[in-house]
Every structure is written in structure tokens, then in C-alpha cells.
Design a protein around this motif. Structure first.
Motif, short mmCIF file in Angstrom:
data_model
loop_
_atom_site.label_atom_id
_atom_site.label_comp_id
_atom_site.label_asym_id
_atom_site.label_seq_id
_atom_site.Cartn_x
_atom_site.Cartn_y
_atom_site.Cartn_z
N VAL A 1 0.87 -1.18 0.00
CA VAL A 1 0.00 0.00 0.00
C VAL A 1 0.90 1.23 0.00
O VAL A 1 1.70 1.42 0.92
CB VAL A 1 -0.92 0.03 1.24
CG1 VAL A 1 -1.82 1.26 1.20
CG2 VAL A 1 -1.76 -1.25 1.31
N LEU A 2 0.78 2.02 -1.05
CA LEU A 2 1.54 3.28 -1.14
C LEU A 2 0.63 4.40 -0.65
O LEU A 2 -0.55 4.44 -1.01
CB LEU A 2 1.90 3.61 -2.59
CG LEU A 2 2.96 2.82 -3.32
CD1 LEU A 2 3.17 3.42 -4.70
CD2 LEU A 2 4.27 2.81 -2.55
N PHE A 3 1.21 5.30 0.10
CA PHE A 3 0.43 6.46 0.55
C PHE A 3 1.22 7.73 0.27
O PHE A 3 2.31 7.92 0.81
CB PHE A 3 0.11 6.34 2.04
CG PHE A 3 -0.45 7.60 2.64
CD1 PHE A 3 -1.52 8.27 2.05
CD2 PHE A 3 0.10 8.15 3.80
CE1 PHE A 3 -2.03 9.44 2.59
CE2 PHE A 3 -0.41 9.31 4.36
CZ PHE A 3 -1.48 9.96 3.74
N PHE A 4 0.67 8.58 -0.58
CA PHE A 4 1.31 9.86 -0.90
C PHE A 4 0.81 10.92 0.08
O PHE A 4 -0.36 11.30 0.04
CB PHE A 4 1.05 10.25 -2.36
CG PHE A 4 1.74 9.32 -3.31
CD1 PHE A 4 3.09 9.48 -3.57
CD2 PHE A 4 1.07 8.25 -3.89
CE1 PHE A 4 3.77 8.59 -4.40
CE2 PHE A 4 1.73 7.36 -4.72
CZ PHE A 4 3.08 7.53 -4.97
N HIS B 1 -5.07 1.69 9.03
CA HIS B 1 -5.24 0.23 9.08
C HIS B 1 -4.01 -0.46 8.47
O HIS B 1 -3.46 -1.40 9.07
CB HIS B 1 -6.51 -0.16 8.30
CG HIS B 1 -6.65 -1.63 8.11
ND1 HIS B 1 -7.24 -2.45 9.06
CD2 HIS B 1 -6.26 -2.45 7.10
CE1 HIS B 1 -7.21 -3.71 8.64
NE2 HIS B 1 -6.62 -3.73 7.45
N TYR B 2 -3.58 0.00 7.32
CA TYR B 2 -2.44 -0.66 6.66
C TYR B 2 -1.12 -0.32 7.35
O TYR B 2 -0.17 -1.12 7.29
CB TYR B 2 -2.42 -0.34 5.16
CG TYR B 2 -3.54 -1.04 4.43
CD1 TYR B 2 -3.65 -2.43 4.48
CD2 TYR B 2 -4.51 -0.34 3.73
CE1 TYR B 2 -4.68 -3.10 3.85
CE2 TYR B 2 -5.55 -0.99 3.09
CZ TYR B 2 -5.64 -2.37 3.14
OH TYR B 2 -6.66 -3.03 2.51
N LEU B 3 -1.07 0.84 7.99
CA LEU B 3 0.11 1.17 8.79
C LEU B 3 0.25 0.15 9.92
O LEU B 3 1.32 -0.43 10.14
CB LEU B 3 -0.04 2.59 9.36
CG LEU B 3 1.07 3.08 10.28
CD1 LEU B 3 2.38 3.25 9.50
CD2 LEU B 3 0.69 4.43 10.91
N GLU B 4 -0.86 -0.11 10.59
CA GLU B 4 -0.84 -1.07 11.70
C GLU B 4 -0.49 -2.47 11.23
O GLU B 4 0.13 -3.25 11.93
CB GLU B 4 -2.20 -1.09 12.41
CG GLU B 4 -2.36 0.07 13.37
CD GLU B 4 -3.81 0.31 13.78
OE1 GLU B 4 -4.64 -0.62 13.64
OE2 GLU B 4 -4.11 1.44 14.21
N LYS B 5 -0.87 -2.78 10.00
CA LYS B 5 -0.59 -4.11 9.46
C LYS B 5 0.82 -4.23 8.90
O LYS B 5 1.23 -5.28 8.41
CB LYS B 5 -1.57 -4.43 8.33
CG LYS B 5 -2.97 -4.69 8.83
CD LYS B 5 -3.67 -5.73 8.01
CE LYS B 5 -4.34 -6.74 8.91
NZ LYS B 5 -4.74 -7.94 8.20
N GLY B 6 1.56 -3.11 8.88
CA GLY B 6 2.94 -3.12 8.37
C GLY B 6 3.02 -3.18 6.86
O GLY B 6 4.04 -3.56 6.30
N LYS B 7 1.93 -2.79 6.18
CA LYS B 7 1.95 -2.85 4.71
C LYS B 7 2.12 -1.48 4.07
O LYS B 7 2.19 -1.36 2.85
CB LYS B 7 0.62 -3.43 4.19
CG LYS B 7 0.45 -4.87 4.57
CD LYS B 7 -0.63 -5.55 3.77
CE LYS B 7 -0.59 -7.02 4.10
NZ LYS B 7 -1.40 -7.83 3.23
N LEU B 8 2.13 -0.44 4.88
CA LEU B 8 2.09 0.92 4.33
C LEU B 8 3.49 1.46 4.02
O LEU B 8 4.39 1.39 4.84
CB LEU B 8 1.42 1.87 5.34
CG LEU B 8 1.01 3.21 4.73
CD1 LEU B 8 -0.32 3.06 3.98
CD2 LEU B 8 0.88 4.28 5.81
N TYR B 9 3.62 2.00 2.80
CA TYR B 9 4.83 2.73 2.41
C TYR B 9 4.41 4.19 2.28
O TYR B 9 3.71 4.56 1.34
CB TYR B 9 5.38 2.21 1.08
CG TYR B 9 5.93 0.81 1.17
CD1 TYR B 9 7.30 0.59 1.34
CD2 TYR B 9 5.09 -0.30 1.10
CE1 TYR B 9 7.81 -0.70 1.43
CE2 TYR B 9 5.59 -1.59 1.18
CZ TYR B 9 6.95 -1.78 1.34
OH TYR B 9 7.45 -3.06 1.43
#
Ligand SMILES: Nc1ncnc2c1ncn2[C@@H]1O[C@H](COP(=O)(O)OP(=O)(O)O)[C@@H](O)[C@H]1O
Ligand SMILES: Nc1ccn([C@H]2C[C@H](O)[C@@H](COP(=O)(O)OP(=O)(O)O)O2)c(=O)n1
Ligand SMILES: [Mg+2]
Length: 240
Positions: free
Chosen positions: A156-159, A202-210
Motif C-alpha cells: 500500500v503506497l500512501f502519498f 489500518h495498513y500502517l498497523e498491518k505493516g503494509k504501508l509505504y
């Protein structure tokens, strides 16, 4: 991890190839499961499970621009949820008016409809690497996707971009979009904070967030994006 989807899409489609069309129907979903016997696969079916990247960020944060560079460098198929919805409006489909009104209001289109459009494009694609841009935009989007696809994204990319910069970019975008005006942008920013940031968390907590700093030139930003994908060594993967 992947499972065959039978309940949501009642779409029929022809594969682009002229060879072995029947074998290619539902190729996308068949390759999502680990239970399909090897002998049923053809060279037209993907050998790999889909690699899914969700691309998140506020309006004007640079999602579409960076997706184009990822496509060039890593051969992903780019699916912009907003673009698919705009195409649906342009095609005068039964849902077109409702989608148009929702977008003008800066709100989110019902998840099942957006997912149906994404799913259809995935079924039509020979690729296994997908950038799903502007989706999920709410927890409802996210949960519906996970329920329907039976899987989570790989990346998951987050700008991350300040609001004033996003507003400036959207007002200069000049693509004739009905939602690129100051009134709709203000509404979209509120919706982004209320509905999209919980997905990011949610994805930050799951360790998937960039998390990518969305401020700078396009190339400066892409310098942060490139290593995310080069770490997966796609260029070394051989398709059968
Ligand atoms: N790093 C950047 N600096 C300045 N303008 C940018 C940058 N990245 C994109 N843009 C421009 O800002 C506008 C919004 O970018 P876009 O990629 O469409 O964002 P999003 O898909 O997140 O809404 C476009 O006109 C694009 O050309
Ligand atoms: N998952 C999505 C994605 C987009 N939409 C609608 C609502 C959004 O404001 C518009 C435009 O989305 P789009 O991703 O093209 O917008 P930006 O590129 O972020 O400016 O489409 C939606 O309802 N659900
Ligand atoms: Mg966009």
C-alpha cells in the motif's frame, strides 16, 4: 490466499487472444486459487497470483502521476478507480447519473459498484501486477474488497501531501473534471480525512504501508517509490 470469485461478477468477456478462448475465461480468478490442478493451466493463464498495490493519497497528491512511472519501470497494469467511474459516466450506463452526482458532491460511490469495475478490468488483463489507484477510499471499500476478493494487497503506497499543495495542483489540473473546483475539493478533503485516513492507518498497523513524501518534483518523489518495487525483483520473474 486467493480464492475464486463467483458471486459478484456476472460479466462475460472475450479474451484478447484468438487462441483457446474458453480456457481463458475466468483465467484471472482461477489463478487466484492454489487449488487448481496444474494441468488445467494454459500458457495464457498467469502463472502467478496477482500482486496488488493500493495507491492512496488525497486528491492531487500525485497518485496518477506516480502510477505512470511505476507502469513504465515495472510493467504494472494501472487501474484508476476514479477513471473507471468516469468511464462509466461517459458510457451512459444505468449507474452513470448516480456516479456523476456522487463525484460532484465529493462523496464515495457504493463499494460494490467500484469493485465490479475493478474486477472486470482485472479479468480482462493478462498481467498479474496491478496498481489500484484511488482505492480503497473508505473502510467500507476496503472491507468489501477483502470480502469479495478474499485477499489483502501486497503493498500500500500512501502519498502524503499538505492540503494547500493538493488544492493548488487540483485547481491547475485542467482535465475538465467536474470535481476539480474549489467547492468539491473542500468536500473531498473532508471525506479524505474522515474516510480514507482510517484505511491508511489500518495498513500502517498491518505493516503494509509505504508512506511517501508527496512534496517535491515528480522525479524526487519517484526516487522514494522506485525502491519499494525494486525490492520485489519483478524483472527476474519469468512468466510461463
Ligand atoms: N510532484 C508534483 N509537483 C507538482 N505537480 C504535480 C506533481 N505530481 C503531479 N502533479 C500535477 O498535479 C496534478 C494532480 O496530480 P495527479 O497525479 O492527477 O494526482 P492524483 O491522482 O493524486 O489526484 C496533475 O496536474 C499533475 O500533473
Ligand atoms: N474508490 C473510489 C475512487 C473514486 N471515487 C470517486 C470519488 C472521487 O472523488 C472521484 C475521483 O477519484 P480519483 O481517484 O480520480 O481522484 P483523484 O485522482 O484523487 O483526484 O471518484 C469513489 O467514489 N470511490
Ligand atoms: Mg488520480
Amino acid at each position: 490466499m486467493w480464492r475464486r470469485v463467483t458471486s459478484v461478477s456476472h460479466l462475460t468477456f472475450a479474451h484478447k487472444s484468438t487462441v483457446n478462448k474458453n480456457a481463458c475465461t475466468f483465467k484471472c480468478w482461477e489463478s487466484f486459487t492454489t487449488e487448481i490442478p496444474r494441468k488445467e493451466k494454459t500458457t495464457y493463464q498467469r502463472a502467478k497470483t496477482p500482486f496488488i498495490t493500493f495507491v492512496l493519497g488525497g486528491p492531487g497528491s500525485g497518485k496518477g502521476t506516480q502510477c505512470m512511472k511505476i507502469v513504465e519501470n515495472f510493467g504494472f497494469t494501472h487501474l484508476s478507480a476514479g477513471e473507471l467511474l468516469r468511464r462509466e459516466i461517459a458510457s451512459n450506463s444505468a449507474d452513470g447519473i448516480m456516479i456523476l452526482n456522487t463525484i460532484k458532491e465529493g462523496k464515495i460511490v457504493p463499494s460494490e459498484l467500484t469493485i465490479k469495475l475493478i474486477q472486470k478490468e482485472m479479468e480482462l488483463s493478462d498481467n498479474y501486477k496491478f496498481l489500484i489507484d484511488g482505492f480503497p477510499r473508505s473502510e467500507d471499500n476496503r472491507k468489501a474488497f477483502e470480502q469479495i476478493f478474499g485477499a489483502e494487497p501486497d503493498v500500500v503506497l500512501f502519498f502524503d501531501c499538505p492540503e494547500d499543495e493538493m488544492v493548488k495542483r487540483v485547481l491547475n489540473r485542467n482535465q475538465g473534471r467536474v470535481d476539480d473546483n474549489i467547492d468539491t475539493i473542500k468536500k473531498r478533503l473532508k471525506v479524505f480525512t474522515a474516510l480514507n485516513l482510517p484505511v491508511v492507518n489500518h495498513y500502517l498497523e498491518k505493516g503494509k504501508l509505504y508512506k511517501i513524501n508527496g512534496v517535491g518534483t515528480v522525479d524526487e518523489i519517484y526516487k522514494q517509490v522506485h525502491p519499494v518495487f525494486s525490492s520485489f525483483h519483478f524483472e527476474k520473474q519469468v512468466r510461463v
